[in-house]
Scaffold this motif. Structure first.
Motif, PDB file in Angstrom:
ATOM      1  N   TYR A   1      42.467  32.119  31.042  1.00  0.00           N
ATOM      2  CA  TYR A   1      41.303  31.481  30.423  1.00  0.00           C
ATOM      3  C   TYR A   1      40.115  32.447  30.384  1.00  0.00           C
ATOM      4  CZ  TYR A   1      37.202  28.410  30.117  1.00  0.00           C
ATOM      5  OH  TYR A   1      36.002  27.831  29.770  1.00  0.00           O
ATOM      6  N   LEU A   2      39.907  33.185  31.464  1.00  0.00           N
ATOM      7  CA  LEU A   2      38.751  34.080  31.534  1.00  0.00           C
ATOM      8  C   LEU A   2      38.980  35.413  30.835  1.00  0.00           C
ATOM      9  CD1 LEU A   2      37.618  33.536  35.227  1.00  0.00           C
ATOM     10  CD2 LEU A   2      36.528  32.665  33.147  1.00  0.00           C
ATOM     11  N   ASP A   3      40.184  35.987  30.990  1.00  0.00           N
ATOM     12  CA  ASP A   3      40.409  37.362  30.547  1.00  0.00           C
ATOM     13  C   ASP A   3      41.545  37.539  29.548  1.00  0.00           C
ATOM     14  OD1 ASP A   3      38.392  38.284  32.319  1.00  0.00           O
ATOM     15  OD2 ASP A   3      39.821  38.197  33.973  1.00  0.00           O
ATOM     16  N   GLY A   4      42.191  36.460  29.142  1.00  0.00           N
ATOM     17  CA  GLY A   4      43.342  36.600  28.268  1.00  0.00           C
ATOM     18  C   GLY A   4      44.557  37.041  29.070  1.00  0.00           C
ATOM     19  N   PHE A   5      45.597  37.434  28.385  1.00  0.00           N
ATOM     20  CA  PHE A   5      46.845  37.801  29.054  1.00  0.00           C
ATOM     21  C   PHE A   5      46.841  39.233  29.566  1.00  0.00           C
ATOM     22  CE2 PHE A   5      48.260  34.103  26.693  1.00  0.00           C
ATOM     23  CZ  PHE A   5      49.039  33.458  27.648  1.00  0.00           C
ATOM     24  N   ASP A   6      45.794  39.955  29.274  1.00  0.00           N
ATOM     25  CA  ASP A   6      45.724  41.356  29.679  1.00  0.00           C
ATOM     26  C   ASP A   6      44.951  41.471  30.991  1.00  0.00           C
ATOM     27  OD1 ASP A   6      46.025  44.106  29.523  1.00  0.00           O
ATOM     28  OD2 ASP A   6      44.109  44.353  28.489  1.00  0.00           O
ATOM     29  N   PHE A   7      45.673  41.299  32.122  1.00  0.00           N
ATOM     30  CA  PHE A   7      45.017  41.499  33.403  1.00  0.00           C
ATOM     31  C   PHE A   7      45.877  42.363  34.303  1.00  0.00           C
ATOM     32  CE2 PHE A   7      46.584  37.088  33.222  1.00  0.00           C
ATOM     33  CZ  PHE A   7      47.516  37.056  34.243  1.00  0.00           C
ATOM     34  N   ALA A   8      45.204  43.070  35.188  1.00  0.00           N
ATOM     35  CA  ALA A   8      45.855  44.076  36.019  1.00  0.00           C
ATOM     36  C   ALA A   8      46.500  43.453  37.258  1.00  0.00           C
ATOM     37  CB  ALA A   8      44.823  45.115  36.443  1.00  0.00           C
ATOM     38  N   LEU A   9      47.317  44.256  37.932  1.00  0.00           N
ATOM     39  CA  LEU A   9      47.949  43.841  39.181  1.00  0.00           C
ATOM     40  C   LEU A   9      46.888  43.456  40.211  1.00  0.00           C
ATOM     41  CD1 LEU A   9      50.460  43.484  40.971  1.00  0.00           C
ATOM     42  CD2 LEU A   9      50.258  45.920  41.548  1.00  0.00           C
ATOM     43  N   SER A  10      45.763  44.157  40.215  1.00  0.00           N
ATOM     44  CA  SER A  10      44.703  43.845  41.171  1.00  0.00           C
ATOM     45  C   SER A  10      44.191  42.418  40.970  1.00  0.00           C
ATOM     46  CB  SER A  10      43.546  44.840  41.040  1.00  0.00           C
ATOM     47  OG  SER A  10      42.997  44.787  39.741  1.00  0.00           O
ATOM     48  N   GLU A  11      44.144  41.954  39.736  1.00  0.00           N
ATOM     49  CA  GLU A  11      43.710  40.582  39.467  1.00  0.00           C
ATOM     50  C   GLU A  11      44.749  39.569  39.956  1.00  0.00           C
ATOM     51  OE1 GLU A  11      41.931  39.782  35.601  1.00  0.00           O
ATOM     52  OE2 GLU A  11      41.708  41.950  35.359  1.00  0.00           O
ATOM     53  N   LEU A  12      46.022  39.905  39.815  1.00  0.00           N
ATOM     54  CA  LEU A  12      47.077  39.024  40.333  1.00  0.00           C
ATOM     55  C   LEU A  12      47.000  38.927  41.853  1.00  0.00           C
ATOM     56  CD1 LEU A  12      50.123  40.107  38.145  1.00  0.00           C
ATOM     57  CD2 LEU A  12      48.864  37.973  38.019  1.00  0.00           C
ATOM     58  N   LEU A  13      46.756  40.054  42.509  1.00  0.00           N
ATOM     59  CA  LEU A  13      46.661  40.049  43.963  1.00  0.00           C
ATOM     60  C   LEU A  13      45.410  39.307  44.436  1.00  0.00           C
ATOM     61  CD1 LEU A  13      47.867  43.693  44.658  1.00  0.00           C
ATOM     62  CD2 LEU A  13      49.142  41.560  45.011  1.00  0.00           C
ATOM     63  N   ALA A  14      44.308  39.478  43.713  1.00  0.00           N
ATOM     64  CA  ALA A  14      43.087  38.731  44.044  1.00  0.00           C
ATOM     65  C   ALA A  14      43.320  37.237  43.859  1.00  0.00           C
ATOM     66  CB  ALA A  14      41.918  39.212  43.183  1.00  0.00           C
ATOM     67  N   SER A  15      44.051  36.882  42.818  1.00  0.00           N
ATOM     68  CA  SER A  15      44.388  35.487  42.576  1.00  0.00           C
ATOM     69  C   SER A  15      45.233  34.933  43.720  1.00  0.00           C
ATOM     70  CB  SER A  15      45.138  35.363  41.250  1.00  0.00           C
ATOM     71  OG  SER A  15      45.469  34.035  40.993  1.00  0.00           O
ATOM     72  N   LEU A  16      46.157  35.710  44.205  1.00  0.00           N
ATOM     73  CA  LEU A  16      47.000  35.291  45.321  1.00  0.00           C
ATOM     74  C   LEU A  16      46.154  35.077  46.583  1.00  0.00           C
ATOM     75  CD1 LEU A  16      49.856  34.617  46.226  1.00  0.00           C
ATOM     76  CD2 LEU A  16      50.174  37.029  46.780  1.00  0.00           C
ATOM     77  N   ALA A  17      45.179  35.941  46.816  1.00  0.00           N
ATOM     78  CA  ALA A  17      44.279  35.761  47.967  1.00  0.00           C
ATOM     79  C   ALA A  17      43.561  34.420  47.867  1.00  0.00           C
ATOM     80  CB  ALA A  17      43.272  36.906  48.040  1.00  0.00           C
ATOM     81  N   GLY A  18      43.114  34.063  46.674  1.00  0.00           N
ATOM     82  CA  GLY A  18      42.440  32.781  46.478  1.00  0.00           C
ATOM     83  C   GLY A  18      43.364  31.599  46.686  1.00  0.00           C
ATOM     84  N   VAL A  19      44.615  31.760  46.319  1.00  0.00           N
ATOM     85  CA  VAL A  19      45.589  30.672  46.425  1.00  0.00           C
ATOM     86  C   VAL A  19      45.980  30.400  47.878  1.00  0.00           C
ATOM     87  CG1 VAL A  19      48.004  30.132  45.924  1.00  0.00           C
ATOM     88  CG2 VAL A  19      46.505  30.878  44.084  1.00  0.00           C
ATOM     89  N   VAL A  20      46.062  31.437  48.702  1.00  0.00           N
ATOM     90  CA  VAL A  20      46.527  31.256  50.082  1.00  0.00           C
ATOM     91  C   VAL A  20      45.398  31.076  51.092  1.00  0.00           C
ATOM     92  CG1 VAL A  20      48.664  32.532  49.651  1.00  0.00           C
ATOM     93  CG2 VAL A  20      46.694  33.714  50.641  1.00  0.00           C
ATOM     94  N   CYS A  21      44.164  31.358  50.719  1.00  0.00           N
ATOM     95  CA  CYS A  21      43.083  31.413  51.712  1.00  0.00           C
ATOM     96  C   CYS A  21      42.879  30.088  52.445  1.00  0.00           C
ATOM     97  CB  CYS A  21      41.794  31.901  51.076  1.00  0.00           C
ATOM     98  SG  CYS A  21      41.086  30.832  49.796  1.00  0.00           S
ATOM     99  N   ALA A  22      42.863  28.968  51.762  1.00  0.00           N
ATOM    100  CA  ALA A  22      42.589  27.687  52.426  1.00  0.00           C
ATOM    101  C   ALA A  22      43.737  27.256  53.333  1.00  0.00           C
ATOM    102  CB  ALA A  22      42.290  26.601  51.396  1.00  0.00           C
ATOM    103  N   VAL A  23      44.954  27.395  52.866  1.00  0.00           N
ATOM    104  CA  VAL A  23      46.084  26.980  53.704  1.00  0.00           C
ATOM    105  C   VAL A  23      46.192  27.884  54.925  1.00  0.00           C
ATOM    106  CG1 VAL A  23      47.967  28.260  52.587  1.00  0.00           C
ATOM    107  CG2 VAL A  23      48.412  26.028  53.609  1.00  0.00           C
ATOM    108  N   MET A  24      45.804  29.146  54.811  1.00  0.00           N
ATOM    109  CA  MET A  24      45.795  30.028  55.973  1.00  0.00           C
ATOM    110  C   MET A  24      44.828  29.515  57.035  1.00  0.00           C
ATOM    111  SD  MET A  24      46.006  33.815  54.248  1.00  0.00           S
ATOM    112  CE  MET A  24      45.694  34.663  55.790  1.00  0.00           C
TER     113      MET A  24
END
Length: 185
Positions: free
Chosen positions: A80-103
């Motif tokens: 939604y924010l950047d289109g389909f062109d995003f880097a591995l760093s954005e995927l990893l940052a997204s993963l940090a956001g997804v796991v942070c609360a359950v951690m």
């Protein structure tokens, strides 16, 4: 099939809907106002990031399953924010956001503090807000590592996560009370 739908498909659809609405509210409604007043924050650092509230509530309700439920919503948010062109760093940052609360919920559980919902257990919204703040620290470290954010942007992200959790909890309380009134009428 019914068990699969009730255990995964319905929660996934609800999380996707809630996360999507939170993203649109944050970036289509709130962010344009923020940029007029405070244009210096880069990299989508919203001072009221509602999706973090969705992350915390999802982790609270679904524990580790929240990672599976939130990942598609988070990736859709990046699209939604950047289109389909995003880097591995954005995927990893997204993963940090997804796991942070359950951690945070799981770390507290290991310390003997069980904040997960249970039948007959009263919800303490302040505790959920505290989890959101602690989760924001983990998220901030992850996004700073993967995005290379400076202290100003990391601080803005922390503030946005915390205010997003508080606003989400407030909206949830208003919704629940409204639904209770409708049910009594």
């Amino acid at each position: 099939m019914h068990r699969l739908a009730s255990r995964y498909l319905i929660p996934a659809a609800l999380v996707m809907l809630a996360y999507g609405l939170a993203m649109v509210a944050t970036f289509a409604l709130l962010m344009p106002l923020q940029l007029k007043v405070l244009p210096e924050y880069a990299n989508h650092a919203s001072l009221l990031f509602l999706p973090h509230g969705v992350r915390v509530l999802t982790a609270w309700l679904y524990r580790w399953r929240s990672v599976i439920l939130l990942l598609p919503a988070s990736l859709a948010g990046h699209v939604y924010l950047d289109g389909f062109d995003f880097a591995l760093s954005e995927l990893l940052a997204s993963l940090a956001g997804v796991v942070c609360a359950v951690m945070v919920f799981e770390a507290l559980l290991r310390l003997g503090v069980d904040l997960y919902p249970a039948k007959g257990k009263r919800v303490h919204w302040l505790e959920l807000a505290l989890v959101g703040g602690l989760a924001s620290i983990i998220n901030g470290i992850g996004t700073a590592l993967f995005y290379g954010n400076d202290l100003t942007t990391a601080s803005a992200r922390f503030l946005g996560d915390v205010t997003g959790v508080v606003a989400s909890l407030f909206l949830l309380v208003v919704f629940v009370r409204f639904a209770e009134r409708l049910a009594r009428a």
